[in-house]
Design a protein around this motif. Structure first.
Motif, mmCIF file in Angstrom:
data_model
loop_
_atom_site.group_PDB
_atom_site.id
_atom_site.type_symbol
_atom_site.label_atom_id
_atom_site.label_comp_id
_atom_site.label_asym_id
_atom_site.label_seq_id
_atom_site.Cartn_x
_atom_site.Cartn_y
_atom_site.Cartn_z
ATOM 1 N N ALA A 65 0.830 -1.211 0.000
ATOM 2 C CA ALA A 65 0.000 0.000 0.000
ATOM 3 C C ALA A 65 0.863 1.259 0.000
ATOM 4 N N PHE A 66 1.943 1.237 0.772
ATOM 5 C CA PHE A 66 2.872 2.371 0.829
ATOM 6 C C PHE A 66 3.530 2.597 -0.528
ATOM 7 N N LEU A 67 3.933 1.517 -1.194
ATOM 8 C CA LEU A 67 4.559 1.626 -2.520
ATOM 9 C C LEU A 67 3.562 2.157 -3.546
ATOM 10 N N ILE A 68 2.309 1.720 -3.444
ATOM 11 C CA ILE A 68 1.266 2.230 -4.349
ATOM 12 C C ILE A 68 1.087 3.728 -4.155
ATOM 13 N N GLN A 69 1.093 4.170 -2.890
ATOM 14 C CA GLN A 69 0.935 5.589 -2.597
ATOM 15 C C GLN A 69 2.089 6.407 -3.156
ATOM 16 N N ILE A 70 3.301 5.900 -3.005
ATOM 17 C CA ILE A 70 4.472 6.582 -3.566
ATOM 18 C C ILE A 70 4.357 6.660 -5.085
ATOM 19 N N GLY A 71 3.984 5.535 -5.702
ATOM 20 C CA GLY A 71 3.881 5.504 -7.157
ATOM 21 C C GLY A 71 2.789 6.399 -7.681
ATOM 22 N N GLY A 72 1.655 6.454 -6.987
ATOM 23 C CA GLY A 72 0.541 7.271 -7.440
ATOM 24 C C GLY A 72 0.815 8.755 -7.323
ATOM 25 N N LEU A 73 1.328 9.175 -6.178
ATOM 26 C CA LEU A 73 1.642 10.588 -5.964
ATOM 27 C C LEU A 73 2.888 11.004 -6.736
ATOM 28 N N GLY A 74 3.791 10.071 -6.930
ATOM 29 C CA GLY A 74 5.069 10.380 -7.549
ATOM 30 C C GLY A 74 6.141 10.523 -6.494
#
Length: 434
Positions: free
Chosen positions: A80-89
Motif C-alpha cells: 500500500a505504501f509503494l502504491i501511494q508513492i507511485g501514485g503521488l510520484g
C-alpha cells in the motif's frame, strides 16, 4: 561523497525522477523479502518480490503471486505504501516529507516537483504539491469510509478497516491490487452497487489528473475550465460511454459490470468478472481502453486521453481540411508532433515486448500475451490469468514494460538527450505520403 552529490545535482530532473522510481522499487523489493513481510506458509522468490514492488510503484496491479495469500499485514502495508508513492510520484512524496519537517525546498526540488507533476512552471509549485497531498487524503479517506460500510459485513473490525484503507489507496491511485485472497479480485462483489460505484468514483477522479480536479474545484463551470481540462473530461466521458456499450454488446455481463470494466480498463485493473472468460472481441475493447489510459498528471498510465484526443482531432482536421482547433482554441503544432511520437514509441514498446513473449511463451495464446503486455504498459493490472505462470525472464520483460509505462516511453527515450535544439536546418523538400 561530495562528488556523488554534485553528480546528482548535475542530472536533469527526468533522470533523477527515473532513478527515484527505480530506487523505490528496489527498496520495496527488499522490504517484501523480509521474513516479517512473508507469511510463514508462503514462499516469495526475488523475481516475484521485484515484480510485486514494480507493479505497486508503477501503480499497475499485475501480480505474479497473490498479495493476501503470500504477504502478512506488514507486507500488505508495504505494498500500500509503494502504491501511494507511485501514485503521488516520488518527487511529490519527497517534497511533502521535507515540508513536514519544516525544511526549505530549493530550486532543484521545485524543478523535480514540476517535472513529476507535469506542469509548465515552478511558480506556485509548493502550493500545488500541498493541494495534491491534501486532495489525495480527502479522496482516499472518503473511499475508505464508503468501502468500510461494505467490508464490515464480511470481515472482523480490524481486517475491515485495513481492507478498506488498502482498497481506497489502490483504487484512487489506479492500481488494481486487492487483499481478498485466492486471486479473485472483486468478483465476490460484482453485484455490490456501493462498492462498485465507490471504486469507480475513486478510479475516475484519480485518472482525471490533479490539475483537472483543482480546475474543476476552482471554476465549477465547464465553460470556464482550461482547454486541457475540457479535453480530458470530454474524452474521458466518451471513452467510458463507448467502452460500456461495447463491453455490454460483446460480453454476457450486467450493465454495472460493463461500466465497471470500462472504468477499470482506464489503468485501474480491478475486475468483477473473470477476464479469462471474455471473448476476443471483449478483450480487444479492453486492450484499446488500456492503451489509451488515463490523463496527464494523474495516477494512471497509457498514452493518455489528451494524446488520443489530439490524434483524433488531427485526423479530422486533415481529412476535412479545417484548422486544428477545439473548444474555440488552436492547438500548437508541436503538441500534434509529440502526440504522434508518444503513440509511435508506445506501439513500438508493446510490439517488441509482445514479440519477445511470443518467443519465450510459445504455448500461450497471442491475444492473451498482447493483453498482458498492454495491461503492463498502460499500468492497468487486468489479466487473463497467465502472469503467475510466466517464466522468470518473461516476468522481467513485463517488469520493464511496467516501468516504461509508468514513466512514459517518450520521457525515458528522450531524457538521455541533453543538448539544445539545432539552430540551422537543411532546405525543405517534399516526399510522397500515402
Amino acid at each position: 561523497m561530495n562528488r556523488f552529490i554534485n553528480f546528482f545535482k548535475r542530472q536533469p530532473a527526468g533522470r533523477l525522477i527515473t532513478l527515484g522510481f527505480a530506487a523505490a522499487i528496489l527498496f520495496g523489493t527488499f522490504l517484501l523479502l523480509l521474513p516479517v513481510s512473508v507469511r510463514p506458509d508462503a514462499k516469495v522468490s526475488f523475481i516475484d518480490a521485484l515484480f510485486t514492488s514494480t507493479s505497486a510503484v508503477c501503480v499497475t496491479g499485475l501480480i505474479a503471486i497473490d498479495t493476501a495469500d503470500h504477504f502478512t499485514p506488514f507486507g500488505q502495508g508495504v505494498v500500500a505504501f509503494l502504491i501511494q508513492i507511485g501514485g503521488l510520484g516520488v518527487t511529490s512524496v519527497g517534497v511533502g516529507l521535507i515540508l513536514a519537517v519544516g525544511k526549505h525546498i530549493g530550486i532543484k526540488g521545485r524543478l523535480l516537483a514540476q517535472e513529476g507533476l507535469n506542469v509548465t512552471g515552478v511558480k506556485g509549485i509548493i502550493r500545488l504539491v500541498k493541494s495534491v497531498l491534501f486532495m489525495t487524503l480527502c479522496f482516499e479517506l472518503t473511499g475508505a469510509v464508503l468501502s468500510f460500510l461494505v467490508f464490515i459485513q464480511d470481515y472482523p473490525l480490524p481486517r475491515a478497516i485495513g481492507t478498506s484503507i488498502f482498497h481506497s489507496i489502490a483504487a484512487f491511485n489506479n492500481s488494481g491490487f486487492d487483499i481478498f485472497g485466492g486471486l479473485q479480485n472483486m468478483i465476490p462483489y460484482q453485484s455490490d452497487i456501493l462498492l462498485n460505484l465507490t471504486t469507480c468514483f475513486l478510479i475516475i477522479f484519480g485518472g482525471l489528473g490533479f490539475l483537472v480536479i483543482l480546475d474543476i474545484l476552482k471554476n465549477r463551470s465547464f465553460k470556464k475550465l482550461t482547454l486541457h481540462s475540457k479535453v480530458v473530461i470530454t474524452t474521458t466521458v466518451i471513452l467510458l460511454a463507448v467502452g460500456t456499450l461495447l463491453l455490454k454488446a460483446t460480453e454476457d455481463i450486467s450493465w454495472l459490470g460493463a461500466f465497471f470494466h470500462s472504468v477499470s480498463a482506464r489503468t485501474a485493473g480491478f475486475s468483477t468478472y473473470s477476464i479469462g472468460n471474455f471473448t476476443n472481441a471483449g478483450l480487444f475493447v479492453l486492450i484499446i481502453l488500456m492503451f489509451i489510459g488515463a490523463s496527464p498528471g494523474s495516477t494512471g498510465g497509457g498514452i493518455k486521453t489528451s494524446t488520443f484526443f489530439v490524434l483524433v482531432q488531427s485526423v479530422r482536421s486533415l481529412v476535412t481540411k479545417k484548422n486544428f482547433e477545439s473548444f474555440h482554441r488552436s492547438i500548437p503544432a508541436d503538441r500534434i508532433s509529440k502526440a504522434y511520437v508518444i503513440s509511435l514509441l508506445s506501439i513500438l514498446v508493446v510490439c517488441i515486448a509482445t514479440f519477445l513473449l511470443c518467443i519465450l511463451e510459445p504455448d500461450l495464446d497471442f491475444v492473451q500475451i498482447l493483453f498482458e503486455v498492454v495491461s503492463a504498459f498502460g499500468t492497468v493490472g487486468l489479466s487473463t490469468g497467465i502472469t503467475p505462470n510466466l517464466i522468470p525472464l518473461s516476468k522481467f520483460i513485463i517488469i520493464l514494460v511496467m516501468f516504461i509505462g509508468r514513466l512514459g516511453a517518450f520521457t525515458l527515450f528522450s531524457m538521455w538527450v541533453d543538448r539544445p535544439a539545432p539552430s540551422a536546418r537543411y532546405v525543405e523538400e517534399s516526399i510522397t505520403i500515402g
